[in-house]
Design a protein around this motif. Structure first.
Motif, PDB file in Angstrom:
ATOM      1  N   CYS A 109     -17.328 -93.734  -3.828  1.00  0.00           N
ATOM      2  CA  CYS A 109     -18.267 -93.449  -2.744  1.00  0.00           C
ATOM      3  C   CYS A 109     -19.246 -94.604  -2.539  1.00  0.00           C
ATOM      4  O   CYS A 109     -19.889 -95.069  -3.488  1.00  0.00           O
ATOM      5  N   PRO A 111     -22.307 -94.974  -1.280  1.00  0.00           N
ATOM      6  CA  PRO A 111     -23.742 -94.970  -1.616  1.00  0.00           C
ATOM      7  C   PRO A 111     -24.045 -95.523  -3.002  1.00  0.00           C
ATOM      8  O   PRO A 111     -25.123 -96.094  -3.229  1.00  0.00           O
ATOM      9  N   ARG A 112     -23.112 -95.396  -3.935  1.00  0.00           N
ATOM     10  CA  ARG A 112     -23.317 -95.933  -5.288  1.00  0.00           C
ATOM     11  C   ARG A 112     -23.300 -97.461  -5.302  1.00  0.00           C
ATOM     12  O   ARG A 112     -23.720 -98.081  -6.287  1.00  0.00           O
ATOM     13  N   CYS A 114     -24.449 -99.409  -2.539  1.00  0.00           N
ATOM     14  CA  CYS A 114     -25.304 -99.979  -1.490  1.00  0.00           C
ATOM     15  C   CYS A 114     -26.148-101.144  -2.002  1.00  0.00           C
ATOM     16  O   CYS A 114     -26.216-102.204  -1.368  1.00  0.00           O
ATOM     17  N   ASP A 190     -24.427 -86.727   1.508  1.00  0.00           N
ATOM     18  CA  ASP A 190     -24.554 -87.911   0.652  1.00  0.00           C
ATOM     19  C   ASP A 190     -24.027 -89.162   1.338  1.00  0.00           C
ATOM     20  O   ASP A 190     -24.605 -90.246   1.208  1.00  0.00           O
ATOM     21  N   LEU A 191     -22.922 -89.018   2.060  1.00  0.00           N
ATOM     22  CA  LEU A 191     -22.326 -90.172   2.721  1.00  0.00           C
ATOM     23  C   LEU A 191     -22.975 -90.454   4.077  1.00  0.00           C
ATOM     24  O   LEU A 191     -23.058 -91.615   4.501  1.00  0.00           O
ATOM     25  N   PRO A 194     -27.145 -92.041   2.947  1.00  0.00           N
ATOM     26  CA  PRO A 194     -27.238 -92.666   1.617  1.00  0.00           C
ATOM     27  C   PRO A 194     -28.668 -93.114   1.316  1.00  0.00           C
ATOM     28  O   PRO A 194     -29.460 -93.358   2.223  1.00  0.00           O
ATOM     29  N   SER A 195     -28.956 -93.229   0.066  1.00  0.00           N
ATOM     30  CA  SER A 195     -30.260 -93.722  -0.364  1.00  0.00           C
ATOM     31  C   SER A 195     -30.116 -95.174  -0.806  1.00  0.00           C
ATOM     32  O   SER A 195     -29.274 -95.493  -1.649  1.00  0.00           O
ATOM     33  N   PHE A 196     -30.902 -96.054  -0.220  1.00  0.00           N
ATOM     34  CA  PHE A 196     -30.871 -97.467  -0.627  1.00  0.00           C
ATOM     35  C   PHE A 196     -32.263 -98.068  -0.466  1.00  0.00           C
ATOM     36  O   PHE A 196     -33.061 -97.625   0.361  1.00  0.00           O
ATOM     37  N   TRP A 217     -25.733 -93.775   7.281  1.00  0.00           N
ATOM     38  CA  TRP A 217     -24.634 -94.731   7.138  1.00  0.00           C
ATOM     39  C   TRP A 217     -24.795 -95.862   8.143  1.00  0.00           C
ATOM     40  O   TRP A 217     -24.492 -97.025   7.843  1.00  0.00           O
ATOM     41  N   PHE A 220     -27.681 -98.313   7.258  1.00  0.00           N
ATOM     42  CA  PHE A 220     -27.242 -99.212   6.197  1.00  0.00           C
ATOM     43  C   PHE A 220     -26.362-100.322   6.760  1.00  0.00           C
ATOM     44  O   PHE A 220     -26.519-101.500   6.406  1.00  0.00           O
TER      45      PHE A 220
END
Length: 383
Positions: A109, A111-112, A114, A190-191, A194-196, A217, A220
């Motif tokens: 995935c 987000p992990r 980013c 989550d997709l 995303p958190s960044f 998304w 980002f």
């Protein structure tokens, strides 16, 4: 004697039709008979059309007059396509999928990843100059494109770290496409959101991204665009088209508006007819599709609308024909009349005979006799 262009078309056609064995056999046969093409000077004018002169090998400081270069241009095409369609070819070049070597599973995935993507962008040009890689650039790009289509981001990032000198906008577009594939495949919160962390990058980001407190998304992807642009790598029509298509499939018109605004204010790419088709082909009502198209046409004369400014796209009759083919229900014909008039008054585009025949046939299929007579009259009056 067939030219290099002819062989190019044959090989690309065979591979496009997935006739891999025939393409390889054809190339091997060509390799055997290639010397009969004679001196390099006789084929140079053909090769020059398809081979970048910077790719020609040098011989003691000068370009080598070697006809084998024409063959190598075909070889690159063949191997690039094979790398895109066959996993065993990617493995042969060391561009296969990443395999976990410990007990920790690889997180697919995006987000992990980013933060590592943003760090990779910030490090462009900071490392020492590397030697030329032992892999063709086209093979590399096609291999990463293949991984993008199945959403395998860890593999893409792994190979990008191995070959940073090959990471042009085509490769970064594969990263964007991979993210979009994941979002469409599993549009979970989550997709989609995303958190960044953009700490340290704020000075490179436009206000439209800094003001948006809700990450997504798309924000980002546009953050990637801004950071890459600072490094001299710019999103293309293909990259933005991928974003537009994804937003359209999600039914997210607000994201489409954000993409359009971002393109117009911060890039040289413009919303075009192909992007518009990506939007209106989605599952909206015909009324809504016509409304979007009218907004697009309004931008042609600078009156704003969906595009928020003047459009540089030349609308042609193909778009009008495309709109006609979207008609499906009796209630659509009211809006069809209106959009046809808009095309005529604002663009000077009239329906073709084939368009009229389609409309009249559709009217009869829907048992709309009066509507069929209306369009029949329009056709005869236009003749």
């Amino acid at each position: 004697m067939p030219t290099l262009a002819t062989h190019r078309v044959i090989i690309k056609t065979l591979v496009r039709e997935l006739k891999t064995d025939q393409a390889v056999q054809y190339f091997e046969l060509l390799r055997k008979v290639w010397p009969v093409y004679g001196r390099w000077a006789m084929v140079k004018r053909h090769v020059a059309q398809f081979v970048d002169p910077s790719d020609w090998p040098t011989d003691h400081g000068r370009k080598a007059d070697d006809p084998i270069n024409g063959l190598r241009s075909l070889e690159r095409i063949l191997y690039g396509h094979l790398a895109e369609h066959r996993s065993d070819v990617r493995e042969l070049y060391g561009l296969g999928p990443v395999v976990s070597t410990d007990d920790k599973p690889i997180s697919v995935c995006y987000p992990r990843h980013c933060q590592s993507i943003l760090e990779m962008i910030s490090n462009i040009g900071n490392g020492k100059k590397l030697k030329s890689p032992h892999v063709e650039k086209l093979v590399y790009a096609k291999s990463l494109h293949a991984h993008a289509l199945i959403g395998d981001l860890p593999t893409i990032l792994h190979h990008m770290q191995r070959y940073p000198q090959l990471n042009d906008i085509g490769v970064w577009t594969s990263v964007v496409r991979c993210i979009c594939v994941q979002v469409l495949d599993q549009p979970s919160d989550d997709l989609l959101h995303p958190s960044f962390d953009i700490t340290g990058y704020e000075h490179l980001l436009p206000p439209v991204l800094l003001a948006n407190s809700n990450t997504s998304w798309l924000t980002f992807a546009l953050t990637m665009c801004s950071l890459l642009s600072d490094k001299g790598v710019h999103f293309t029509q293909v990259t933005f088209g991928t974003l537009v298509q994804t937003a359209a499939k999600l039914g997210d018109l607000q994201s489409i508006l954000l993409i359009v605004e971002f393109m117009q204010r911060f890039t040289n790419v413009r919303f075009n007819v192909e992007m518009l088709r990506m939007v209106v082909v989605q599952e909206f009502s015909f009324e809504r599709k016509c409304s979007i198209i009218k907004e697009f046409l309004d931008a042609l004369d600078g009156s704003g609308g969906l595009l928020g400014g003047r459009s540089t796209v030349n609308v042609d009759s193909k778009l009008l024909t495309f709109v006609v083919r979207l008609v499906a229900r009796p209630e659509d014909f009211v809006f069809l009349r209106d959009i046809v008039d808009v095309f005529a008054t604002q663009c000077g585009l009239l329906l073709k005979d084939i368009d009229y025949r389609f409309i009249i046939l559709k009217c009869r299929e829907l048992d709309m006799q009066e509507e069929a007579e209306y369009w029949t009259h329009k056709l005869t009056s236009q003749l």
